[in-house]
Design a protein around this motif. Sequence first.
Motif, short mmCIF file in Angstrom:
data_model
loop_
_atom_site.label_atom_id
_atom_site.label_comp_id
_atom_site.label_asym_id
_atom_site.label_seq_id
_atom_site.Cartn_x
_atom_site.Cartn_y
_atom_site.Cartn_z
N GLY A 74 41.10 32.32 27.19
CA GLY A 74 42.38 31.72 27.53
C GLY A 74 43.44 32.78 27.79
N GLY A 75 43.05 34.04 27.62
CA GLY A 75 43.96 35.16 27.82
C GLY A 75 43.18 36.46 27.74
N THR A 76 43.90 37.55 27.78
CA THR A 76 43.32 38.90 27.80
C THR A 76 42.53 39.20 26.53
OG1 THR A 76 45.01 39.73 29.29
CG2 THR A 76 43.97 41.36 27.84
N SER A 130 45.18 32.27 37.52
CA SER A 130 45.43 33.71 37.42
C SER A 130 44.29 34.53 38.00
CB SER A 130 45.57 34.11 35.95
OG SER A 130 46.64 33.46 35.34
N TYR A 131 44.63 35.70 38.51
CA TYR A 131 43.62 36.69 38.81
C TYR A 131 43.16 37.24 37.46
CZ TYR A 131 44.70 36.84 43.79
OH TYR A 131 44.86 36.52 45.12
N VAL A 132 41.87 37.52 37.33
CA VAL A 132 41.34 38.07 36.08
C VAL A 132 40.53 39.32 36.42
CG1 VAL A 132 39.88 37.66 34.07
CG2 VAL A 132 41.24 35.78 35.01
N GLY A 133 40.95 40.44 35.83
CA GLY A 133 40.26 41.70 36.04
C GLY A 133 39.29 41.99 34.91
N MET A 134 38.18 42.62 35.26
CA MET A 134 37.19 43.05 34.26
C MET A 134 36.86 44.51 34.53
SD MET A 134 34.60 39.80 34.28
CE MET A 134 34.68 39.58 36.06
N THR A 173 38.75 48.52 25.63
CA THR A 173 39.96 49.06 25.01
C THR A 173 40.95 49.59 26.05
OG1 THR A 173 38.70 49.61 23.03
CG2 THR A 173 40.91 50.50 23.19
N ASP A 174 40.57 50.62 26.80
CA ASP A 174 41.50 51.16 27.80
C ASP A 174 41.28 50.53 29.18
OD1 ASP A 174 39.09 52.38 28.44
OD2 ASP A 174 39.93 54.39 28.65
N CYS A 175 40.28 49.66 29.29
CA CYS A 175 40.00 48.93 30.54
C CYS A 175 39.94 49.90 31.72
CB CYS A 175 41.02 47.83 30.77
SG CYS A 175 41.05 46.64 29.43
N SER A 176 38.92 50.71 31.72
CA SER A 176 38.76 51.70 32.78
C SER A 176 37.33 51.65 33.31
CB SER A 176 39.09 53.10 32.25
OG SER A 176 38.21 53.44 31.20
N GLY A 177 37.04 52.50 34.27
CA GLY A 177 35.71 52.55 34.86
C GLY A 177 35.58 51.56 36.00
N VAL A 216 41.13 41.06 31.49
CA VAL A 216 42.60 41.07 31.51
C VAL A 216 43.10 40.04 32.51
CG1 VAL A 216 44.67 42.43 31.97
CG2 VAL A 216 42.69 43.51 30.89
N PHE A 217 43.94 39.12 32.04
CA PHE A 217 44.60 38.19 32.93
C PHE A 217 45.74 38.93 33.63
CE2 PHE A 217 42.04 35.31 30.80
CZ PHE A 217 42.16 34.03 31.31
N LEU A 218 45.70 38.99 34.93
CA LEU A 218 46.67 39.78 35.70
C LEU A 218 47.86 38.94 36.14
CD1 LEU A 218 43.99 41.60 37.86
CD2 LEU A 218 45.14 42.47 35.83
#
Length: 136
Positions: free
Chosen positions: A63-65, A94-98, A103-107, A134-136
């Motif tokens: 439902g969220g990040t 929402s756009y949702v990023g993965m 933790t730092d949401c990288s790669g 992450v909900f953008l």
Amino acid sequence: MTTRTGGQQMKHKLGVALGALAMCAVGAIATAPTATAAEAGTQVSYFTLYQHDNYGGNYANFGGTDKELNNKYWGGTTQVMNNGASSMRNATSSYVGMWDKGTDCSGSSYTAKPNSVDSDFSNNSFDNKASCVVFL
């Protein structure tokens, strides 16, 4: 035969009318379809990750990040979700990023459009990589 005064007649008519109204209300309640849990109140929309292609296996709703899937488990199991998703449904606006590093949401990353589905992350080179949502 009993005669009624004007006031008594009015009370009798009012009582009959209220009784008829109550009977109608009970009938309407008895025949009205029952609302399902999804129909009652405000409907909640989720971003859902699935363990397997074509929305199979276990799943988890967001439902969220959630930036660390290393501590989130598939639908009531003891299996950690980290790097284990193969399909998704985004039922949110929402756009949702993965990302593949939590933790730092990288790669490597993947972004799901609002109200979209993807039955196989392999076509995006993101199969079994989701570690951060992450909900953008």
